[in-house]
Design a protein around this motif. Structure first.
Motif, PDB file in Angstrom:
ATOM      1  N   HIS A 332       1.264  -1.568  -0.260  1.00 23.21           N
ATOM      2  CA  HIS A 332      -0.220   0.194   0.139  1.00 23.21           C
ATOM      3  C   HIS A 332       1.193   1.108   0.255  1.00 23.21           C
ATOM      4  O   HIS A 332       0.525   2.480  -0.398  1.00 23.21           O
ATOM      5  CB  HIS A 332      -0.848  -0.023   1.434  1.00 23.21           C
ATOM      6  N   LYS A 333       1.614   1.852   0.735  1.00 25.30           N
ATOM      7  CA  LYS A 333       2.769   2.573   1.065  1.00 25.30           C
ATOM      8  C   LYS A 333       3.331   2.582  -0.056  1.00 25.30           C
ATOM      9  O   LYS A 333       4.119   3.479  -0.838  1.00 25.30           O
ATOM     10  CB  LYS A 333       3.470   1.898   1.943  1.00 25.30           C
ATOM     11  N   ALA A 334       4.367   1.652  -0.515  1.00 26.40           N
ATOM     12  CA  ALA A 334       5.914   1.892  -1.813  1.00 26.40           C
ATOM     13  C   ALA A 334       5.171   1.719  -3.113  1.00 26.40           C
ATOM     14  O   ALA A 334       4.413   1.842  -3.975  1.00 26.40           O
ATOM     15  CB  ALA A 334       6.327   0.045  -1.569  1.00 26.40           C
ATOM     16  N   SER A 335       6.557   2.500  -3.480  1.00 27.56           N
ATOM     17  CA  SER A 335       6.057   2.102  -5.753  1.00 27.56           C
ATOM     18  C   SER A 335       7.345   1.102  -5.955  1.00 27.56           C
ATOM     19  O   SER A 335       8.278   0.826  -5.290  1.00 27.56           O
ATOM     20  CB  SER A 335       5.787   3.820  -5.863  1.00 27.56           C
ATOM     21  N   PHE A 336       6.656  -0.198  -7.152  1.00 24.34           N
ATOM     22  CA  PHE A 336       7.126  -0.326  -7.402  1.00 24.34           C
ATOM     23  C   PHE A 336       7.680  -0.131  -9.443  1.00 24.34           C
ATOM     24  O   PHE A 336       7.034   0.322  -9.807  1.00 24.34           O
ATOM     25  CB  PHE A 336       6.359  -1.947  -7.842  1.00 24.34           C
ATOM     26  N   THR A 337       9.118  -1.134  -9.388  1.00 26.94           N
ATOM     27  CA  THR A 337       8.767  -0.589 -11.190  1.00 26.94           C
ATOM     28  C   THR A 337       8.655  -2.186 -11.446  1.00 26.94           C
ATOM     29  O   THR A 337       9.844  -2.945 -11.615  1.00 26.94           O
ATOM     30  CB  THR A 337      10.296  -0.381 -11.165  1.00 26.94           C
ATOM     31  N   THR A 338       8.199  -1.767 -12.354  1.00 27.18           N
ATOM     32  CA  THR A 338       7.434  -2.729 -13.165  1.00 27.18           C
ATOM     33  C   THR A 338       7.174  -3.176 -14.892  1.00 27.18           C
ATOM     34  O   THR A 338       7.660  -2.055 -14.903  1.00 27.18           O
ATOM     35  CB  THR A 338       6.062  -3.778 -12.632  1.00 27.18           C
ATOM     36  N   PRO A 339       7.471  -4.261 -15.257  1.00 23.02           N
ATOM     37  CA  PRO A 339       7.212  -4.405 -17.363  1.00 23.02           C
ATOM     38  C   PRO A 339       6.144  -3.333 -17.424  1.00 23.02           C
ATOM     39  O   PRO A 339       5.773  -2.289 -18.414  1.00 23.02           O
ATOM     40  CB  PRO A 339       6.793  -5.772 -17.421  1.00 23.02           C
ATOM     41  N   ILE A 340       4.637  -2.584 -16.215  1.00 22.00           N
ATOM     42  CA  ILE A 340       3.619  -2.018 -16.187  1.00 22.00           C
ATOM     43  C   ILE A 340       3.769  -1.091 -16.333  1.00 22.00           C
ATOM     44  O   ILE A 340       3.115   0.055 -16.299  1.00 22.00           O
ATOM     45  CB  ILE A 340       2.721  -3.453 -16.529  1.00 22.00           C
ATOM     46  N   GLY A 341       5.114  -0.217 -15.551  1.00 19.81           N
ATOM     47  CA  GLY A 341       5.649   0.874 -16.128  1.00 19.81           C
ATOM     48  C   GLY A 341       5.634   0.991 -14.486  1.00 19.81           C
ATOM     49  O   GLY A 341       5.640   0.040 -14.047  1.00 19.81           O
ATOM     50  N   ASP A 342       5.418   1.949 -13.708  1.00 19.47           N
ATOM     51  CA  ASP A 342       5.592   2.552 -12.050  1.00 19.47           C
ATOM     52  C   ASP A 342       4.580   1.776 -11.701  1.00 19.47           C
ATOM     53  O   ASP A 342       3.082   2.461 -12.027  1.00 19.47           O
ATOM     54  CB  ASP A 342       6.049   3.911 -11.843  1.00 19.47           C
ATOM     55  N   VAL A 343       4.000   0.820 -10.222  1.00 13.72           N
ATOM     56  CA  VAL A 343       3.472   0.245  -9.629  1.00 13.72           C
ATOM     57  C   VAL A 343       3.091   1.223  -8.333  1.00 13.72           C
ATOM     58  O   VAL A 343       3.467   1.494  -7.491  1.00 13.72           O
ATOM     59  CB  VAL A 343       3.094  -1.105  -9.742  1.00 13.72           C
ATOM     60  N   LYS A 344       2.188   2.538  -8.273  1.00 11.04           N
ATOM     61  CA  LYS A 344       1.637   2.883  -7.425  1.00 11.04           C
ATOM     62  C   LYS A 344       0.373   2.284  -6.622  1.00 11.04           C
ATOM     63  O   LYS A 344      -0.893   2.432  -7.754  1.00 11.04           O
ATOM     64  CB  LYS A 344       1.778   3.769  -7.173  1.00 11.04           C
ATOM     65  N   TYR A 345       0.141   1.874  -5.417  1.00 10.23           N
ATOM     66  CA  TYR A 345      -1.439   1.022  -5.059  1.00 10.23           C
ATOM     67  C   TYR A 345      -2.222   2.542  -4.422  1.00 10.23           C
ATOM     68  O   TYR A 345      -1.717   2.816  -3.179  1.00 10.23           O
ATOM     69  CB  TYR A 345      -1.551   0.138  -4.259  1.00 10.23           C
ATOM     70  N   ASP A 346      -3.646   3.077  -3.852  1.00  8.39           N
ATOM     71  CA  ASP A 346      -4.205   3.449  -2.872  1.00  8.39           C
ATOM     72  C   ASP A 346      -4.521   3.338  -2.416  1.00  8.39           C
ATOM     73  O   ASP A 346      -4.129   1.494  -2.153  1.00  8.39           O
ATOM     74  CB  ASP A 346      -5.437   4.284  -4.300  1.00  8.39           C
ATOM     75  N   GLU A 347      -5.546   3.600  -1.321  1.00 10.76           N
ATOM     76  CA  GLU A 347      -6.046   2.359  -0.028  1.00 10.76           C
ATOM     77  C   GLU A 347      -6.573   1.275  -0.543  1.00 10.76           C
ATOM     78  O   GLU A 347      -7.098   0.657   0.355  1.00 10.76           O
ATOM     79  CB  GLU A 347      -6.714   3.216   0.779  1.00 10.76           C
ATOM     80  N   LYS A 348      -7.583   1.539  -1.376  1.00  9.93           N
ATOM     81  CA  LYS A 348      -8.074   0.575  -2.092  1.00  9.93           C
ATOM     82  C   LYS A 348      -7.963  -0.542  -2.207  1.00  9.93           C
ATOM     83  O   LYS A 348      -8.076  -1.534  -2.628  1.00  9.93           O
ATOM     84  CB  LYS A 348      -9.380   0.882  -2.866  1.00  9.93           C
ATOM     85  N   GLY A 349      -6.054  -0.817  -3.157  1.00  5.13           N
ATOM     86  CA  GLY A 349      -5.800  -1.799  -3.622  1.00  5.13           C
ATOM     87  C   GLY A 349      -5.733  -1.198  -4.687  1.00  5.13           C
ATOM     88  O   GLY A 349      -5.674  -2.240  -6.089  1.00  5.13           O
ATOM     89  N   ASP A 350      -6.083  -0.115  -5.773  1.00  9.40           N
ATOM     90  CA  ASP A 350      -5.868  -0.246  -7.549  1.00  9.40           C
ATOM     91  C   ASP A 350      -4.549   0.923  -7.344  1.00  9.40           C
ATOM     92  O   ASP A 350      -4.712   0.924  -7.470  1.00  9.40           O
ATOM     93  CB  ASP A 350      -7.695   0.838  -7.937  1.00  9.40           C
ATOM     94  N   LEU A 351      -4.587   0.133  -8.736  1.00  5.51           N
ATOM     95  CA  LEU A 351      -3.500   0.769  -8.915  1.00  5.51           C
ATOM     96  C   LEU A 351      -3.892   2.825  -9.146  1.00  5.51           C
ATOM     97  O   LEU A 351      -4.945   3.192  -9.496  1.00  5.51           O
ATOM     98  CB  LEU A 351      -2.900   1.083 -10.803  1.00  5.51           C
ATOM     99  N   THR A 352      -2.796   3.508  -8.649  1.00  3.70           N
ATOM    100  CA  THR A 352      -2.943   4.867  -9.183  1.00  3.70           C
ATOM    101  C   THR A 352      -3.254   5.378 -10.840  1.00  3.70           C
ATOM    102  O   THR A 352      -4.072   6.564 -10.682  1.00  3.70           O
ATOM    103  CB  THR A 352      -1.906   5.950  -8.263  1.00  3.70           C
TER     104      THR A 352
END
Lengths: 371, 308
Positions: A332-352
């Protein structure tokens, strides 16, 4: 009497031995839940090859916290009843991480079980917004929502197509009806006339009555919310019965099988899909790895499934733990670099943020960006 | 003619097409019920197998370089009928004949088991995905003005209706004129008496299963070509619809099965055309309930007389 005692002893020692093996496994197991069988199994394949590639590459680099990842496939056949059975099986098998499920209607009933039993679930394909509306802490996705996809499709229709008489058809399932409703809402806000809004029965084969009705209403544009087996037949029967209309569908219709079913009639179909991650130069190495194994990296769920495994593995590494709640909290807190681009989550668990792009589908099963 | 009449006729034509195939499959249910009084729930799977065999035959023949569509379809139809008949015969021999003297419920469970077995066996052998086939016969007849209101009936729809009529005429001639047909009718009246008169009822029952399976294979081939897809699950819903058609027309009655199939097809098509496609199954099955409430023997069935 003696023999009963003997049998009990044997039984006890056998069950002790079985328990021993399950405790002795140090590997981190990840359940891959999706359709291995059933009419939409090809989407399952996309998810499985993406997740398995991620597991393989992470293991090659030394695994997670010194332990290997192991992917175990579970077949839910995209059937909500079987999805619940699969979720219970995953709980019993003491697995704490799940990639899946695929169809929104399967993911929805399974999420309750995972949340209650403390299992982290990341779906790489379910796009229905309701799934993350329950205030879950352990449920995530690596794909966008119908509420994003619907407006992308709707705006494209309103701005570039400008149909005079539009029909919106859906398969009455959670995914299809959800996205069809979103499209209808968007186009109506832009003043497009939706003359028909109708459901069909998934699994049906005869759509001649529907096609005749579309013809009668002089429909020039049809949006279909659902999967390819039905849309393929609708396209085919429309061509045979002389309906002259442009069709459009969501990513659930965008795979090669629709060209096999509809043949020439699939030429020029419009499809909203996640962007072609395989064309991103940053993913060159990964695409080569897929091609070396003779696998197709261009399916819409391949890279999201890869990202799903990677996000969980990165979080396990960062927290140094395989505790579901700790891992989820970090996600929920971190951000990740993945093949689909930068992944970051909102509080619901959806991609921002997540993009959908409109493509032109071709009769040979390829696609090109639509203008 | 006004536009709404064209639309009505178009929906009737669509309904008759699908209804014809229901009728072909329904014959298998009704003949078996007429003679041994049991419902062959594995019949829908025979239809599914017929479609698979036709697809495999078509693919094989076109690989051999045959490209005349009529020759292709003719040979594939023959292969499909032969293989489906073999299945029909074997199902009866393996799953029903040993149970013939036992209670009806036991044979029914055996039938359901057979159905599940066949469905899963095809799923394992052929995979569970849709297998698609390009359309072989394109185009159709157009009545009315191409720009304005018109009726469009594709050649494939015509072929389906004509083939069904031919099969029905052939079957009626067989039942009313031939020796074997007479034996079938005798068995339907009183199987014990027929045996006493020197007719081997086992042969008659085997022939009944073979006829039912052949007609199901014809329906499978036609619908396979029309829709262009097959998967291992199509037998279930097709079987259910055909069974409904058989009950609607009066189970045990051959003209009843034909009529029931057509009524079911047309009512589905009209519901899809005038209400919404979502409700077509609701209307079709409500019709069945209504008919059963007011005419429990079906439209053309004879009231059941308890034999003492």
């Amino acid at each position: 009497m003696k023999s009963i005692v003997k049998k009990t002893l044997i039984g006890m020692s056998v069950s002790a031995a079985l328990m021993g093996t399950s405790l002795a496994q140090a590997d981190i197991k990840i359940a891959l839940a999706g359709p291995v069988s059933g009419p939409v199994a090809q989407y399952g394949d996309m998810q499985f090859i993406g997740a398995e590639m991620a597991i393989e590459q992470i293991n090659k680099k030394g695994g997670v916290n010194g332990e290997k990842l192991v992917g175990i496939k579970y077949d839910d056949a995209c059937d909500p009843k079987q999805a619940v059975a699969v979720a219970n099986k995953i709980v019993n098998d003491d697995i704490k991480f799940v990639v899946g499920h695929l169809c929104s209607s399967s993911t929805q009933p399974a999420t309750d079980i995972y949340e209650d039993e403390g299992i982290v679930m990341v779906t790489a394909a379910s796009t229905n917004p309701d799934i993350t509306l329950q205030g879950y802490q352990l449920i995530f996705r690596t794909i966008g929502l119908d509420s994003l996809q619907g407006p992308v499709a709707g705006r494209f229709v309103a701005d570039s197509i400008k149909p005079k008489r539009m029909a919106v058809i859906h398969d009455k399932q959670q995914y299809g009806e959800g996205i069809a409703t979103a499209v209808k809402k968007t186009v109506e806000e832009s003043g497009v006339d939706v003359v028909m809004f109708e459901g069909i029965t998934a699994g049906d084969k005869d759509f001649s009555a529907l096609v005749a009705k579309l013809k009668r209403n002089n429909v020039d544009f049809v949006y279909y919310g659902g999967y390819h087996p039905e849309l393929g037949l609708i396209l085919r029967q429309s061509a045979e019965l002389g309906l002259d209309a442009q069709f459009m569908g969501p990513e659930g219709v965008g795979n090669k099988d629709i060209s096999a079913i509809a043949g020439e009639a699939s030429e020029g179909l419009l499809v909203t899909l996640p962007p072609s991650f395989e064309l991103d130069p940053k993913n060159k190495g990964l695409v080569d790895a897929f091609e070396k194994k003779n696998q197709d990296p261009s399916g819409p769920f391949v890279m999201p499934a890869y990202a799903a495994v990677q996000v969980m593995a990165d979080s396990m590494k960062a927290t140094g733990s395989t505790d579901a709640e700790e891992v989820a909290e970090y996600m929920h807190k971190a951000s990740f670099t993945t093949p689909i681009g930068d992944v970051k989550y909102d509080e619901k668990g959806d991609l921002t943020s997540f993009n959908f792009v409109v493509y032109n589908w071709h009769a040979d099963g390829t696609k090109s960006p639509a203008k | 003619m006004s536009e709404s009449i064209y639309y009505f006729l178009q929906q009737i034509a669509n309904g008759l097409t699908i209804g014809s195939t229901y009728a072909l499959i329904a014959i298998g249910y009704t003949m078996v019920y007429g003679i041994i009084g049991m419902i062959n729930f594995a019949h829908g799977e025979v239809y599914m197998i017929g479609t698979y065999v036709a697809f495999i035959a078509l693919a094989g023949l076109s690989m051999l370089g045959i490209d005349n569509p009529f020759l292709l379809i003719g040979i594939a139809l023959a292969v499909s009928i032969v293989v489906a008949s073999a299945y029909g015969f074997s199902i009866e021999r393996v799953a029903y004949r040993p149970l013939r003297s036992s209670k009806r419920l036991i044979a029914l469970i055996s039938a359901i088991g057979m159905s599940i077995f066949l469905q899963n066996y095809i799923r394992l052998a052929q995979g569970s995905r849709d297998i698609a086939m390009p359309s072989m016969i394109k185009g159709g007849f157009l009545f009315g003005s191409p720009e304005g209101s018109h009726i469009m009936i594709s050649y494939m729809q015509v072929i389906i209706m004509v083939t069904t009529v031919l099969c029905m005429v052939g079957l009626t001639l067989f039942i009313t004129r031939s020796r074997m047909g007479r034996a079938c009718r005798a068995c339907a009246q009183d199987i014990g008496m027929t045996n006493l008169l020197g007719i081997n009822s086992n042969n008659v029952i085997a022939v009944t299963f073979i006829i039912g399976a052949s007609l199901a294979a014809v329906a499978g081939m036609l619908l396979g070509l029309y829709y262009g897809v097959v998967n291992p699950y199509i037998g279930f819903i097709a079987g259910l619809k055909a069974f409904t058609a058989a009950v609607l027309g009066g189970i045990g009655s051959i003209p009843g099965a034909m009529l029931g199939g057509l009524i079911l097809g047309v009512s589905e098509s009209l519901t899809g055309g005038y209400l919404t496609a979502e409700y077509k199954d609701v209307v079709a099955f409500s019709l069945l309930i209504l008919i059963l409430l007011f005419m429990p023997q079906g439209i053309l069935g004879k009231p059941e007389v308890e034999k003492i």
